[in-house]
Design a protein around this motif. Structure first.
Motif, mmCIF file in Angstrom:
data_model
loop_
_atom_site.group_PDB
_atom_site.id
_atom_site.type_symbol
_atom_site.label_atom_id
_atom_site.label_comp_id
_atom_site.label_asym_id
_atom_site.label_seq_id
_atom_site.Cartn_x
_atom_site.Cartn_y
_atom_site.Cartn_z
ATOM 1 N N GLY A 90 -4.963 -4.310 7.373
ATOM 2 C CA GLY A 90 -5.509 -5.411 8.158
ATOM 3 C C GLY A 90 -4.780 -6.734 8.014
ATOM 4 N N LYS A 91 -3.660 -6.733 7.324
ATOM 5 C CA LYS A 91 -2.875 -7.956 7.148
ATOM 6 C C LYS A 91 -1.465 -7.722 7.651
ATOM 7 C CE LYS A 91 -5.641 -9.500 3.403
ATOM 8 N NZ LYS A 91 -5.802 -10.270 2.259
ATOM 9 N N CYS A 92 -0.784 -8.807 7.946
ATOM 10 C CA CYS A 92 0.589 -8.739 8.431
ATOM 11 C C CYS A 92 1.504 -9.367 7.381
ATOM 12 C CB CYS A 92 0.698 -9.491 9.758
ATOM 13 S SG CYS A 92 2.348 -9.463 10.462
ATOM 14 N N PHE A 93 2.651 -8.736 7.170
ATOM 15 C CA PHE A 93 3.634 -9.218 6.213
ATOM 16 C C PHE A 93 4.964 -9.373 6.930
ATOM 17 C CE2 PHE A 93 0.498 -6.626 4.069
ATOM 18 C CZ PHE A 93 0.089 -7.448 3.028
ATOM 19 N N LEU A 94 5.700 -10.432 6.613
ATOM 20 C CA LEU A 94 7.000 -10.663 7.225
ATOM 21 C C LEU A 94 8.109 -10.480 6.209
ATOM 22 C CD1 LEU A 94 6.360 -13.799 9.452
ATOM 23 C CD2 LEU A 94 6.512 -11.402 10.160
ATOM 24 N N PHE A 95 9.166 -9.827 6.647
ATOM 25 C CA PHE A 95 10.361 -9.622 5.845
ATOM 26 C C PHE A 95 11.529 -10.215 6.615
ATOM 27 C CE2 PHE A 95 7.383 -6.521 4.375
ATOM 28 C CZ PHE A 95 7.650 -6.381 3.028
ATOM 29 N N THR A 96 12.363 -10.985 5.925
ATOM 30 C CA THR A 96 13.453 -11.688 6.592
ATOM 31 C C THR A 96 14.784 -11.398 5.914
ATOM 32 O OG1 THR A 96 13.209 -13.664 5.222
ATOM 33 C CG2 THR A 96 11.943 -13.599 7.262
ATOM 34 N N ARG A 97 15.850 -11.606 6.685
ATOM 35 C CA ARG A 97 17.201 -11.521 6.128
ATOM 36 C C ARG A 97 18.103 -12.396 6.979
ATOM 37 N NH1 ARG A 97 21.368 -7.973 7.915
ATOM 38 N NH2 ARG A 97 21.913 -7.518 5.760
ATOM 39 N N ARG A 98 19.149 -12.894 6.357
ATOM 40 C CA ARG A 98 20.139 -13.696 7.073
ATOM 41 C C ARG A 98 21.472 -13.500 6.368
ATOM 42 N NH1 ARG A 98 19.241 -20.008 8.087
ATOM 43 N NH2 ARG A 98 19.013 -19.966 5.844
#
Length: 61
Positions: A46-54
């Protein structure tokens, strides 16, 4: 939550936040993209998680 995760063979780092709704998650995702990050979202329990890269490019000559 794991600190990093692979998506399509690329390593992404978790931004450290749990987003309670998809609107909040999407707004932050757009913000990260505007800063030049690749972003992947993941919904769990029920939750959203963000994963990032650059990619960091060496600009020195």
């Amino acid at each position: 939550m794991e600190l990093s995760r692979l998506f399509d063979g690329k390593k992404f780092m978790w931004d450290g936040r749990e987003y309670e709704n998809s609107t909040e998650c999407q707004t932050q995702e757009e913000h990260y993209r505007s800063l030049g990050f690749e972003v992947r979202s993941l919904a769990e329990e029920g939750k959203c998680f963000l994963f990032t890269r650059r990619l960091v490019l060496n600009t020195s000559t």
